[in-house]
Design an enzyme around this catalytic site. Structure first.
Site, mmCIF file in Angstrom:
data_model
loop_
_atom_site.group_PDB
_atom_site.id
_atom_site.type_symbol
_atom_site.label_atom_id
_atom_site.label_comp_id
_atom_site.label_asym_id
_atom_site.label_seq_id
_atom_site.Cartn_x
_atom_site.Cartn_y
_atom_site.Cartn_z
ATOM 1 N N THR A 120 -7.108 -2.811 -4.263
ATOM 2 C CA THR A 120 -7.491 -1.650 -3.447
ATOM 3 C C THR A 120 -7.823 -0.441 -4.307
ATOM 4 O O THR A 120 -7.264 -0.287 -5.407
ATOM 5 C CB THR A 120 -6.311 -1.277 -2.523
ATOM 6 O OG1 THR A 120 -6.579 -0.013 -1.912
ATOM 7 C CG2 THR A 120 -5.006 -1.153 -3.278
ATOM 8 N N TYR A 144 2.293 1.249 -1.170
ATOM 9 C CA TYR A 144 1.232 0.256 -0.978
ATOM 10 C C TYR A 144 0.383 0.140 -2.250
ATOM 11 O O TYR A 144 0.196 -0.962 -2.792
ATOM 12 C CB TYR A 144 0.358 0.638 0.226
ATOM 13 C CG TYR A 144 -0.912 -0.162 0.301
ATOM 14 C CD1 TYR A 144 -0.874 -1.540 0.478
ATOM 15 C CD2 TYR A 144 -2.157 0.461 0.164
ATOM 16 C CE1 TYR A 144 -2.049 -2.287 0.514
ATOM 17 C CE2 TYR A 144 -3.330 -0.282 0.205
ATOM 18 C CZ TYR A 144 -3.266 -1.650 0.374
ATOM 19 O OH TYR A 144 -4.431 -2.380 0.401
#
Ligand code: UDP
Length: 346
Positions: A120, A144
């Site tokens: 990501t 995350y």
């Protein structure tokens, strides 16, 4: 008759995973979907066999690898809500980091040595305003992003020590839906800009708002790099083929290099759908940087990746087509439509 080579796709019933399974099938592979349906959708498993299981269940992963003997694994299975990762980091480290370690152990035992990992843009944290390069990585600002960054480090070490080849693909803002309208974004809760705006148009999100109009950008709203999910899926096939031809791997940004503000996205939706999105104004969302745009040069040069569907008109058209199927309009529009159809039937 040649038999299609299997590729195991963890999280293959999720948004990007399902698009990837379709792309694998179309490229002549047999996508084996491994999913526990914690966030994925059974109806998205259409292009190959299903193994129902959790990536943390090493025995289950091992038996799936033994049964299907895949030439590679594409690993999507992960939790991905930034806010939730701040309030419940254990959930993120357990699933995203420990789960990946279990998967890697099972892959080593099964002698499966090719992995494409779903990473990501969140690994970059608060980046500068200029397009982000792969070498800028490494300062995530939430659990995350940390969980994905940790896995990238683990993969680098496994590559060097065990010869487990891997590409980490760092997505910027995934959006849009397959042109067939069979699969698309469907999350509970939904927090992303384009689906939220479309749900507002359908009467499902009365509190839809622009988060922050005082950013140091041309129109005051935050700028992101939006990449169509079909382009993301195509990039996974390119990365997979590159591993199969002997590349040991690395990390790539997947974006277009073009930034659009929240207002520009809403204008594209207004133009594509033909109605204005009802919108409120709210303060900035905590943790949202002003500008996040990829420098995609490395993926362009090494993978020969070229986004083909990531223009705003295609993103809006495909996302709206999917939303009309997935979230039928709510009252009063739904009631009006029901009345119209009952009149037509009578
Ligand atoms: N955004 C917004 N309203 C919403 C959801 C998102 O204004 O209901 C903004 C958000 O603050 C960010 C951009 O849209 O600047 C993209 O957000 P999204 O959640 O889609 O993706 P992110 O960039 O956070 O991964």
């Amino acid at each position: 008759m040649s038999v299609a080579k299997s590729v195991m796709v963890t999280g293959g019933a999720g948004y990007i995973g399902a698009h990837c399974c379709k792309a694998l099938f179309e490229a002549g592979f047999n996508p084996v979907c491994y999913d526990n349906f914690s966030t994925g959708h059974r109806e998205f498993v259409k292009w190959g066999p299903l193994v129902e299981g959790n990536v943390r269940d090493r025995d289950r992963v091992t038996s799936a690898l033994r049964e299907h003997n895949p030439i590679a694994v594409i690993h999507f299975a992960a939790f991905s809500l930034v806010g939730e990762s701040m309030s419940d980091p254990q959930k993120y480290y357990q699933n995203n980091v420990v789960g990946t370690l279990m998967l890697l152990q099972a892959m080593r035992e099964a002698r499966c040595s090719n992995l494409v990992f779903s990473s990501t843009g969140a690994v970059y944290g608060n980046a500068d305003d200029k397009p982000i390069r792969e070498t800028d990585a490494g300062v995530p600002i939430n659990p995350y992003g940390h969980s994905k960054w940790m896995v990238e480090q683990i993969l680098r070490d496994y590559r060097a020590a065990y010869g487990l080849k891997s590409f980490s693909l760092r997505y910027f803002n995934a959006c849009g839906a397959d042109a067939s309208g069979l699969i698309g974004e469907m999350r509970e809760p939904e927090t992303h800009l384009i689906p939220r705006a479309m749900m507002a148009l359908q009467g499902h999100a009365a509190d839809f708002a622009i988060f922050g109009s005082d950013y140091p950008t041309a129109d005051g709203t935050a700028v992101r790099d939006y990449i169509h999910v079909t382009d993301l899926a195509a990039a996974h096939i390119l990365a997979l083929k590159r591993l199969l031809s002997g590349d040991v791997g690395g990390s790539f940004n997947l974006g277009t290099g073009n930034g659009y503000s929240v207002r520009e996205i809403l204008s594209a939706i207004n133009a594509g759908v033909g109605r204005p999105v009802p919108v409120l104004k709210k303060d900035r969302r905590p943790g949202d940087p002003a500008i996040l745009v990829a420098d995609p040069t490395a993926a362009f040069e090494t993978l020969m990746f070229r986004p083909k569907c990531s223009d705003l008109a295609t993103i809006v058209r495909t996302a709206w087509g999917w939303h009309q199927k997935a979230h039928p309009m709510k009252a009063p529009e739904a009631r009006a439509q029901e009345r119209l159809s009952s009149l037509a039937d009578s």
